[in-house]
Motif scaffolding. Sequence first.
Motif, PDB file in Angstrom:
ATOM      1  N   LYS A  81      -3.365 -11.923  -0.955  1.00 42.06           N
ATOM      2  CA  LYS A  81      -3.164 -12.666  -2.192  1.00 42.06           C
ATOM      3  C   LYS A  81      -4.500 -13.282  -2.569  1.00 42.06           C
ATOM      4  CE  LYS A  81       1.642 -13.861  -1.281  1.00 42.06           C
ATOM      5  NZ  LYS A  81       2.644 -14.919  -1.212  1.00 42.06           N
ATOM      6  N   GLU A  82      -4.949 -12.972  -3.782  1.00 41.94           N
ATOM      7  CA  GLU A  82      -6.204 -13.520  -4.303  1.00 41.94           C
ATOM      8  C   GLU A  82      -5.930 -14.065  -5.686  1.00 41.94           C
ATOM      9  OE1 GLU A  82      -9.052 -10.367  -4.121  1.00 41.94           O
ATOM     10  OE2 GLU A  82      -9.067 -10.334  -1.940  1.00 41.94           O
ATOM     11  N   GLY A  83      -5.834 -15.372  -5.788  1.00 45.15           N
ATOM     12  CA  GLY A  83      -5.500 -15.985  -7.066  1.00 45.15           C
ATOM     13  C   GLY A  83      -4.101 -15.586  -7.478  1.00 45.15           C
ATOM     14  N   LEU A  84      -3.962 -15.031  -8.675  1.00 46.85           N
ATOM     15  CA  LEU A  84      -2.666 -14.592  -9.170  1.00 46.85           C
ATOM     16  C   LEU A  84      -2.321 -13.167  -8.730  1.00 46.85           C
ATOM     17  CD1 LEU A  84      -2.874 -15.995 -12.799  1.00 46.85           C
ATOM     18  CD2 LEU A  84      -1.677 -16.989 -10.842  1.00 46.85           C
ATOM     19  N   ASN A  85      -3.283 -12.471  -8.138  1.00 47.26           N
ATOM     20  CA  ASN A  85      -3.072 -11.086  -7.738  1.00 47.26           C
ATOM     21  C   ASN A  85      -2.650 -10.992  -6.273  1.00 47.26           C
ATOM     22  OD1 ASN A  85      -3.962 -10.082 -10.253  1.00 47.26           O
ATOM     23  ND2 ASN A  85      -6.084 -10.363  -9.599  1.00 47.26           N
ATOM     24  N   GLU A  86      -1.775 -10.051  -5.994  1.00 47.58           N
ATOM     25  CA  GLU A  86      -1.390  -9.776  -4.626  1.00 47.58           C
ATOM     26  C   GLU A  86      -1.086  -8.295  -4.492  1.00 47.58           C
ATOM     27  OE1 GLU A  86       2.060 -12.217  -3.872  1.00 47.58           O
ATOM     28  OE2 GLU A  86       3.401 -10.781  -4.803  1.00 47.58           O
ATOM     29  N   GLY A  87      -1.306  -7.772  -3.300  1.00 48.12           N
ATOM     30  CA  GLY A  87      -1.018  -6.362  -3.088  1.00 48.12           C
ATOM     31  C   GLY A  87      -1.507  -5.893  -1.734  1.00 48.12           C
ATOM     32  N   PHE A  88      -1.214  -4.631  -1.444  1.00 43.84           N
ATOM     33  CA  PHE A  88      -1.622  -4.046  -0.181  1.00 43.84           C
ATOM     34  C   PHE A  88      -3.091  -3.658  -0.231  1.00 43.84           C
ATOM     35  CE2 PHE A  88       2.966  -3.337   0.121  1.00 43.84           C
ATOM     36  CZ  PHE A  88       3.183  -3.837   1.390  1.00 43.84           C
ATOM     37  N   GLN A  89      -3.731  -3.825   0.897  1.00 41.11           N
ATOM     38  CA  GLN A  89      -5.121  -3.426   1.068  1.00 41.11           C
ATOM     39  C   GLN A  89      -5.165  -2.503   2.282  1.00 41.11           C
ATOM     40  OE1 GLN A  89      -8.036  -6.592   0.938  1.00 41.11           O
ATOM     41  NE2 GLN A  89      -9.155  -5.654   2.619  1.00 41.11           N
ATOM     42  N   PHE A  90      -5.853  -1.392   2.158  1.00 41.73           N
ATOM     43  CA  PHE A  90      -5.963  -0.423   3.240  1.00 41.73           C
ATOM     44  C   PHE A  90      -7.350  -0.530   3.852  1.00 41.73           C
ATOM     45  CE2 PHE A  90      -2.781   1.027   0.330  1.00 41.73           C
ATOM     46  CZ  PHE A  90      -1.788   1.551   1.140  1.00 41.73           C
ATOM     47  N   ASN A  91      -7.413  -0.918   5.110  1.00 46.16           N
ATOM     48  CA  ASN A  91      -8.675  -0.986   5.835  1.00 46.16           C
ATOM     49  C   ASN A  91      -8.790   0.323   6.625  1.00 46.16           C
ATOM     50  OD1 ASN A  91      -9.157  -3.670   4.917  1.00 46.16           O
ATOM     51  ND2 ASN A  91      -7.671  -4.369   6.417  1.00 46.16           N
ATOM     52  N   ASN A  92      -9.393   1.319   5.966  1.00 45.28           N
ATOM     53  CA  ASN A  92      -9.429   2.681   6.484  1.00 45.28           C
ATOM     54  C   ASN A  92     -10.851   3.026   6.913  1.00 45.28           C
ATOM     55  OD1 ASN A  92      -9.378   5.452   6.884  1.00 45.28           O
ATOM     56  ND2 ASN A  92      -8.102   5.868   5.107  1.00 45.28           N
ATOM     57  N   PRO A  93     -11.079   3.215   8.217  1.00 45.11           N
ATOM     58  CA  PRO A  93     -12.427   3.522   8.703  1.00 45.11           C
ATOM     59  C   PRO A  93     -12.918   4.914   8.318  1.00 45.11           C
ATOM     60  CG  PRO A  93     -10.849   3.739  10.487  1.00 45.11           C
ATOM     61  CD  PRO A  93     -10.092   3.182   9.305  1.00 45.11           C
ATOM     62  N   ASN A  94     -12.053   5.766   7.785  1.00 47.15           N
ATOM     63  CA  ASN A  94     -12.422   7.132   7.431  1.00 47.15           C
ATOM     64  C   ASN A  94     -12.990   7.263   6.020  1.00 47.15           C
ATOM     65  OD1 ASN A  94     -11.210   8.248   9.920  1.00 47.15           O
ATOM     66  ND2 ASN A  94      -9.334   7.518   8.981  1.00 47.15           N
ATOM     67  N   VAL A  95     -12.893   6.210   5.226  1.00 45.09           N
ATOM     68  CA  VAL A  95     -13.313   6.262   3.826  1.00 45.09           C
ATOM     69  C   VAL A  95     -14.838   6.307   3.723  1.00 45.09           C
ATOM     70  CG1 VAL A  95     -13.364   4.977   1.653  1.00 45.09           C
ATOM     71  CG2 VAL A  95     -11.241   5.143   2.959  1.00 45.09           C
ATOM     72  N   ALA A  96     -15.324   7.305   2.995  1.00 47.38           N
ATOM     73  CA  ALA A  96     -16.762   7.427   2.748  1.00 47.38           C
ATOM     74  C   ALA A  96     -17.143   6.769   1.436  1.00 47.38           C
ATOM     75  CB  ALA A  96     -17.166   8.892   2.741  1.00 47.38           C
ATOM     76  N   SER A  97     -16.247   6.846   0.423  1.00 53.65           N
ATOM     77  CA  SER A  97     -16.511   6.227  -0.871  1.00 53.65           C
ATOM     78  C   SER A  97     -15.198   5.960  -1.581  1.00 53.65           C
ATOM     79  CB  SER A  97     -17.402   7.126  -1.730  1.00 53.65           C
ATOM     80  OG  SER A  97     -16.743   8.349  -2.005  1.00 53.65           O
ATOM     81  N   GLU A  98     -15.242   4.993  -2.504  1.00 54.71           N
ATOM     82  CA  GLU A  98     -14.082   4.647  -3.312  1.00 54.71           C
ATOM     83  C   GLU A  98     -14.477   4.639  -4.782  1.00 54.71           C
ATOM     84  OE1 GLU A  98     -11.467   1.625  -0.652  1.00 54.71           O
ATOM     85  OE2 GLU A  98     -13.311   0.784  -1.470  1.00 54.71           O
ATOM     86  N   CYS A  99     -13.500   4.843  -5.647  1.00 51.37           N
ATOM     87  CA  CYS A  99     -13.798   4.756  -7.077  1.00 51.37           C
ATOM     88  C   CYS A  99     -13.980   3.291  -7.457  1.00 51.37           C
ATOM     89  CB  CYS A  99     -12.694   5.421  -7.893  1.00 51.37           C
ATOM     90  SG  CYS A  99     -11.133   4.534  -7.880  1.00 51.37           S
ATOM     91  N   GLY A 100     -14.506   3.052  -8.621  1.00 49.18           N
ATOM     92  CA  GLY A 100     -14.778   1.692  -9.078  1.00 49.18           C
ATOM     93  C   GLY A 100     -13.551   0.826  -9.194  1.00 49.18           C
ATOM     94  N   CYS A 101     -12.424   1.418  -9.544  1.00 57.30           N
ATOM     95  CA  CYS A 101     -11.198   0.622  -9.716  1.00 57.30           C
ATOM     96  C   CYS A 101     -10.474   0.412  -8.396  1.00 57.30           C
ATOM     97  CB  CYS A 101     -10.266   1.277 -10.734  1.00 57.30           C
ATOM     98  SG  CYS A 101      -9.653   2.898 -10.238  1.00 57.30           S
ATOM     99  N   GLY A 102     -10.873   1.109  -7.323  1.00 54.08           N
ATOM    100  CA  GLY A 102     -10.258   0.924  -6.019  1.00 54.08           C
ATOM    101  C   GLY A 102      -8.934   1.646  -5.826  1.00 54.08           C
ATOM    102  N   GLU A 103      -8.573   2.513  -6.766  1.00 50.63           N
ATOM    103  CA  GLU A 103      -7.289   3.215  -6.675  1.00 50.63           C
ATOM    104  C   GLU A 103      -7.364   4.497  -5.857  1.00 50.63           C
ATOM    105  OE1 GLU A 103      -4.215   2.276  -7.781  1.00 50.63           O
ATOM    106  OE2 GLU A 103      -5.153   0.358  -8.208  1.00 50.63           O
ATOM    107  N   SER A 104      -8.543   5.072  -5.701  1.00 48.61           N
ATOM    108  CA  SER A 104      -8.658   6.314  -4.953  1.00 48.61           C
ATOM    109  C   SER A 104      -9.890   6.285  -4.049  1.00 48.61           C
ATOM    110  CB  SER A 104      -8.712   7.511  -5.905  1.00 48.61           C
ATOM    111  OG  SER A 104      -9.831   7.440  -6.740  1.00 48.61           O
ATOM    112  N   PHE A 105      -9.935   7.229  -3.116  1.00 51.03           N
ATOM    113  CA  PHE A 105     -11.015   7.241  -2.129  1.00 51.03           C
ATOM    114  C   PHE A 105     -11.353   8.681  -1.729  1.00 51.03           C
ATOM    115  CE2 PHE A 105      -7.126   7.365   0.269  1.00 51.03           C
ATOM    116  CZ  PHE A 105      -7.394   8.152   1.369  1.00 51.03           C
ATOM    117  N   ASN A 106     -12.438   8.816  -0.989  1.00 52.86           N
ATOM    118  CA  ASN A 106     -12.890  10.110  -0.495  1.00 52.86           C
ATOM    119  C   ASN A 106     -13.303   9.907   0.957  1.00 52.86           C
ATOM    120  OD1 ASN A 106     -13.812  12.705  -0.226  1.00 52.86           O
ATOM    121  ND2 ASN A 106     -15.234  12.592  -1.938  1.00 52.86           N
ATOM    122  N   VAL A 107     -13.113  10.940   1.780  1.00 51.80           N
ATOM    123  CA  VAL A 107     -13.514  10.850   3.187  1.00 51.80           C
ATOM    124  C   VAL A 107     -14.664  11.779   3.462  1.00 51.80           C
ATOM    125  CG1 VAL A 107     -11.308  10.088   4.069  1.00 51.80           C
ATOM    126  CG2 VAL A 107     -11.753  12.520   3.895  1.00 51.80           C
TER     127      VAL A 107
END
Length: 107
Positions: A81-107
């Motif tokens: 929970k950050e301010g008014l926003n809340e949601g799941f966060q994935f702490n994935n060690p396999n991620v090489a890059s993420e898009c700017g909006c944080g909705e998708s990733f690449n390994v």
Amino acid sequence: MAITMTAAAARHIRDQLDKRGKGLGIKVAVRTSGCSGMAYVLEFVDVKADDDSVFVSHDLEIHSDPKSLVYLDGTELDFVKEGLNEGFQFNNPNVASECGCGESFNV
């Protein structure tokens, strides 16, 4: 191979399962989507699929299919929970890059 969750994620998932009145746990998967290639998918599990791996974290089941588990091994699911926003966060060690909006990733 394993997927885990924090106590905060477990509390949120347990609350949602209680509201539903049923469910074994959650399924964490990936699908092709977004500008970086893959996106996370969360859904409730009422019946275990034969080929799913099942992990237990904070007394809750986390299911994942074999194709997704390759990209999710070592991932920790958190609920923040950050301010008014809340949601799941994935702490994935396999991620090489993420898009700017944080909705998708690449390994």
